[in-house]
Design an enzyme around this catalytic site. Structure first.
Site, PDB file in Angstrom:
ATOM      1  N   ARG A 182       5.282 -12.871   9.966  1.00 42.08           N
ATOM      2  CA  ARG A 182       5.636 -11.608   9.749  1.00 42.08           C
ATOM      3  C   ARG A 182       7.344 -11.544  10.413  1.00 42.08           C
ATOM      4  O   ARG A 182       7.566 -12.201  11.018  1.00 42.08           O
ATOM      5  CB  ARG A 182       4.880 -10.409  10.449  1.00 42.08           C
ATOM      6  CG  ARG A 182       3.631 -10.271  10.011  1.00 42.08           C
ATOM      7  CD  ARG A 182       3.194  -8.983  11.039  1.00 42.08           C
ATOM      8  NE  ARG A 182       3.321  -7.708  10.471  1.00 42.08           N
ATOM      9  CZ  ARG A 182       2.657  -7.094   9.624  1.00 42.08           C
ATOM     10  NH1 ARG A 182       1.538  -7.616   8.994  1.00 42.08           N
ATOM     11  NH2 ARG A 182       3.233  -5.832   9.166  1.00 42.08           N
TER      12      ARG A 182
ATOM     13  N   LYS B 258       4.155   1.013   9.923  1.00 39.81           N
ATOM     14  CA  LYS B 258       4.290   2.233   9.081  1.00 39.81           C
ATOM     15  C   LYS B 258       3.750   3.169   9.638  1.00 39.81           C
ATOM     16  O   LYS B 258       4.453   4.572   9.623  1.00 39.81           O
ATOM     17  CB  LYS B 258       3.740   1.683   7.615  1.00 39.81           C
ATOM     18  CG  LYS B 258       4.539   1.156   6.848  1.00 39.81           C
ATOM     19  CD  LYS B 258       4.048   1.151   5.469  1.00 39.81           C
ATOM     20  CE  LYS B 258       2.753   0.261   5.154  1.00 39.81           C
ATOM     21  NZ  LYS B 258       2.244  -0.049   3.763  1.00 39.81           N
TER      22      LYS B 258
ATOM     23  N   GLU C  79       0.821  -1.162  -0.015  1.00 40.95           N
ATOM     24  CA  GLU C  79       0.104   0.013   0.048  1.00 40.95           C
ATOM     25  C   GLU C  79       0.853   1.350  -0.019  1.00 40.95           C
ATOM     26  O   GLU C  79       1.733   1.366   0.835  1.00 40.95           O
ATOM     27  CB  GLU C  79      -0.961  -0.012   1.377  1.00 40.95           C
ATOM     28  CG  GLU C  79      -1.861   1.253   1.126  1.00 40.95           C
ATOM     29  CD  GLU C  79      -3.005   1.249   2.501  1.00 40.95           C
ATOM     30  OE1 GLU C  79      -2.847   0.125   3.158  1.00 40.95           O
ATOM     31  OE2 GLU C  79      -3.511   2.239   2.552  1.00 40.95           O
TER      32      GLU C  79
HETATM   33  P1  ATP Z   1      -0.416  -1.566   6.785  1.00 44.86           P
HETATM   34  O1  ATP Z   1      -0.769  -1.618   8.447  1.00 44.86           O
HETATM   35  O2  ATP Z   1      -0.266  -0.253   6.192  1.00 44.86           O
HETATM   36  O3  ATP Z   1      -1.206  -2.412   5.778  1.00 44.86           O
HETATM   37  P2  ATP Z   1       1.753  -3.407   5.998  1.00 44.86           P
HETATM   38  O4  ATP Z   1       2.879  -3.563   6.862  1.00 44.86           O
HETATM   39  O5  ATP Z   1       0.673  -4.424   5.972  1.00 44.86           O
HETATM   40  O6  ATP Z   1       1.013  -2.284   6.714  1.00 44.86           O
HETATM   41  P3  ATP Z   1       1.428  -3.104   3.195  1.00 44.86           P
HETATM   42  O7  ATP Z   1       1.931  -2.207   2.313  1.00 44.86           O
HETATM   43  O8  ATP Z   1       0.005  -3.690   3.039  1.00 44.86           O
HETATM   44  O9  ATP Z   1       1.902  -2.856   4.585  1.00 44.86           O
HETATM   45  O10 ATP Z   1       2.473  -4.750   2.986  1.00 44.86           O
HETATM   46  C1  ATP Z   1       2.659  -5.329   1.596  1.00 44.86           C
HETATM   47  C2  ATP Z   1       3.100  -6.934   1.754  1.00 44.86           C
HETATM   48  O11 ATP Z   1       4.156  -6.729   2.612  1.00 44.86           O
HETATM   49  C3  ATP Z   1       1.816  -7.567   2.323  1.00 44.86           C
HETATM   50  O12 ATP Z   1       1.904  -8.575   1.722  1.00 44.86           O
HETATM   51  C4  ATP Z   1       2.381  -7.715   3.840  1.00 44.86           C
HETATM   52  O13 ATP Z   1       1.696  -8.778   4.374  1.00 44.86           O
HETATM   53  C5  ATP Z   1       3.874  -7.809   3.787  1.00 44.86           C
HETATM   54  N1  ATP Z   1       4.474  -7.541   4.890  1.00 44.86           N
HETATM   55  C6  ATP Z   1       4.445  -6.279   5.708  1.00 44.86           C
HETATM   56  N2  ATP Z   1       5.022  -6.088   6.692  1.00 44.86           N
HETATM   57  C7  ATP Z   1       5.630  -7.409   6.882  1.00 44.86           C
HETATM   58  C8  ATP Z   1       6.439  -7.842   7.674  1.00 44.86           C
HETATM   59  N3  ATP Z   1       6.784  -7.328   8.892  1.00 44.86           N
HETATM   60  N4  ATP Z   1       6.912  -9.090   7.487  1.00 44.86           N
HETATM   61  C9  ATP Z   1       6.748  -9.714   6.341  1.00 44.86           C
HETATM   62  N5  ATP Z   1       5.677  -9.340   5.495  1.00 44.86           N
HETATM   63  C10 ATP Z   1       5.222  -8.105   5.698  1.00 44.86           C
HETATM   64 MG    MG Z   2      -1.308  -4.314   4.641  1.00 47.94          MG
END
Ligand code: ATP
Ligand code: MG
Length: 566
Positions: free
Chosen positions: A268, A278, A41
């Site tokens: 994660r 974020k 995102e």
């Molecule tokens: P938000 O809370 O804004 O949704 P997010 O960390 O999920 O934050 P995204 O931009 O939606 O951010 O994440 C993109 C991809 O990265 C998604 O598939 C998510 O599952 C993965 N991702 C995000 N944070 C992690 C993490 N700490 N470890 C592994 N994968 C992650």
């Molecule tokens: Mg997300």
């Protein structure tokens, strides 16, 4: 050193995810194809947690001859921005992955998603709910108590269609109406209790402007975007496991062939002494607690890059921790270990003195300069040798000298001998102190001319070897030393405590009077070095030809771990 020297290689270890993919191929699902996607995102910069997802999404496609799409999940215009889109692309490329021409946006599918919503309404599978958010939420029930059906659930198809079209024309206020999927208010899975799939938002979208008055919710956009792109394996983090029945239900309503995407969840990445949210990282930036998203203390990819991390070290780290179904918090020391390991083999070793004190070799001729030869990296002969100037006055590290030595102090003390690395053995004869403060201003030594490489006593062993820089040839530099941004292992996971309470007040130390060897005068980003005996350093973005600035990426040893154990 060149960035991205090494191509991304195929990983050897097999994760449970990979096993699923291999089985699917074997069974001929989706005609044996592998298509994945990385779906950020664009509401912030990528962090090391995202690197874990990126390495998996792109890595699996690479390994199984498939493709990985970059898809921006841009369904919330209130928080998204092109600044983030650009940084995300830069960071993925830097990590070593490429999506070729497959740069997609969930907003590209707003038309098809809208049509799908209309289709669901027509099939009696979606309805407009006029209740306020609080009521809808209260009616959802709890995991042990079934939900309550909305009074609008049985609206006619005609009325639903009319209202949804008018929602999109911005005839109603934000929050006054939503579109919900009509599934099952008694389902044990809360996500199946008539989830909201569309909401009214009046903020212009960074790509579609004012074209839409309604925007799809994440769950509605995500799986459908996977479907439109022909994604076969939708890899995401564990918190989406409970969304999977909804993902599958929506795909069931949409699919018109044998093809279907499969969602697989993994744990994660969490790291000690930092946080991955974020929203909170944005707060640190907005509140000026760090210098920006690329502050070298941030867990963002641009921060790690500025700190001197290589893409190879990050990929190696991700490989080491692996993918499982169990949430864990990984030790940041392992990441530091990965970057040390990588840089050890690849960057030249140079001399830099962080806290200089002048050392005068009283029996060395004034005005004489010798070029002594040193090897650039004992781990890699092909990196060759260089010469550095040696003269009567050199700088050494202030803490490499002790007037009254502590036990087991093998460096320089009055009467003792040490070797100046690559040059001579010297012996300390005395010091010169400031008459007022008593602080040592100079160390006086004599050298033994036969101890240089090739000399009669070249092989003589002494206990201490010090790094040094010729005073007349030294180049001034600023050096920034970083420590962990937080002094708590899990700063954002403490009940009744705000993460800000755990900010480490000593996470940045700036040294202004450092002396580095003359070969570093022309160092530029992204040059990286090992400063002998001190650690790995890189040129910072603030560095100029006339004012060098280095960041310490990591020290040579894990001092933090030791300190905490002491
Ligand atoms: P938000 O809370 O804004 O949704 P997010 O960390 O999920 O934050 P995204 O931009 O939606 O951010 O994440 C993109 C991809 O990265 C998604 O598939 C998510 O599952 C993965 N991702 C995000 N944070 C992690 C993490 N700490 N470890 C592994 N994968 C992650
Ligand atoms: Mg997300």
């Amino acid at each position: 050193m060149k960035e991205n020297q090494e191509p991304v290689t195929k990983s050897e270890s097999i994760s449970f995810i990979e096993q699923f993919i291999a089985d699917d191929i074997k069974e001929g699902k989706n005609v044996g194809k592998v298509v994945t996607r990385f779906p950020p995102e664009p509401n912030g910069y990528l962090h090391i947690g995202h690197a874990k997802a990126i390495c998996l999404d792109f890595g699996m496609a690479l390994k199984y001859g498939g493709k990985c799409n970059l898809r921006f999940d841009d369904t919330n215009p209130e928080k998204e921005d092109v600044e983030y889109v650009d940084s995300i692309k830069e960071d993925i490329h830097w990590l070593g992955f490429d999506w070729e021409n497959r740069e997609f946006y969930a907003s590209d599918y707003f038309g098809r998603l809208f049509d799908f919503a209309i289709d669901l309404i027509k099939r009696g599978l979606a309805y407009v709910d006029d209740q306020p958010a609080e009521v809808i939420s209260a009616q959802k029930g709890t995991p042990t108590r079934p939900g309550v059906e909305s009074e609008y659930r049985m609206r006619s198809v005609g009325e639903n269609l009319d209202l949804f079209l008018r929602m999109n024309k911005s005839e109603f206020e934000e929050g006054s109406r939503v579109l919900r999927a009509k599934i099952d208010m008694t389902s044990p899975n809360m996500h199946m209790r008539d989830p909201i799939i569309y909401r009214i938002l009046k903020t212009p979208h960074h790509r579609t402007g004012n074209a839409w008055g309604v925007y799809p919710m994440y769950d509605f956009a995500h799986g459908q975007s996977d479907y439109f792109e022909g994604v076969t394996h939708s890899l995401c983090t564990l918190e989406f496991e409970v969304h999977r029945p909804l993902y599958d239900w929506l795909i069931d309503q949409l699919k018109d062939s044998d093809y279907r995407p499969r969602q697989i969840e993994f744990n994660r990445l969490n790291l000690t002494y930092t946080m991955m949210s974020k929203r909170k990282l944005l707060e640190l930036v907005q509140e000026g607690r760090v210098s920006g998203w690329d502050d070298p203390r941030m867990p963002t990819l641009c921060g790690l890059r500025r700190r001197g991390y290589t893409p190879e070290s990050i990929r190696k780290f991700v490989d080491l921790i692996g993918y499982t179904k169990v949430e864990a918090i990984n030790d940041v020391s392992l990441l530091e270990h990965a970057v040390r390991d990588d840089l050890n083999l690849r960057v030249p070793r140079v001399f830099g003195v962080l806290d200089p004190i002048r050392l005068v070799i009283t029996n060395y001729p004034e005005g004489k300069v010798e070029q002594v030869e040193v090897i650039n990296n004992p781990e890699d002969e092909s990196m060759g040798k260089r010469t550095i100037p040696f003269s009567r006055e050199v700088f050494i590290e202030r803490d490499d000298f002790m007037e009254t030595p502590a036990p087991k102090f093998f460096r320089l003390t009055p009467g003792s001998e040490v070797r100046l690395k690559g040059a001579y053995i010297i012996k300390c004869d005395g010091v010169k102190k400031n008459a007022v403060s008593g602080i040592i201003e100079e160390i006086h030594c004599t050298y033994n001319p036969e101890t240089l490489s090739g000399g009669k006593q070249a092989e003589r062993k002494v206990k201490g070897t010090l790094h040094w820089v010729s005073a007349a040839h030294a180049v001034n530099a600023e050096v920034r030393l970083y420590d962990r941004l937080f002094n708590h292992e899990d700063p954002s996971g403490q009940k009744d405590h705000d993460y800000r309470e755990f900010l480490n007040p000593d996470s940045l130390k700036i040294l202004n009077n450092c002396k580095v060897e003359p070969s570093l005068a022309s160092a530029k980003q992204p040059d990286k070095f090992q400063f002998q005996r001190l650690g790995y350093f890189c040129v910072d973005a603030d560095s100029t030809e006339s004012a060098l600035v280095f960041n310490r990426t990591v020290s040579l040893k894990d001092t933090w771990g030791k300190m905490n154990k002491a």
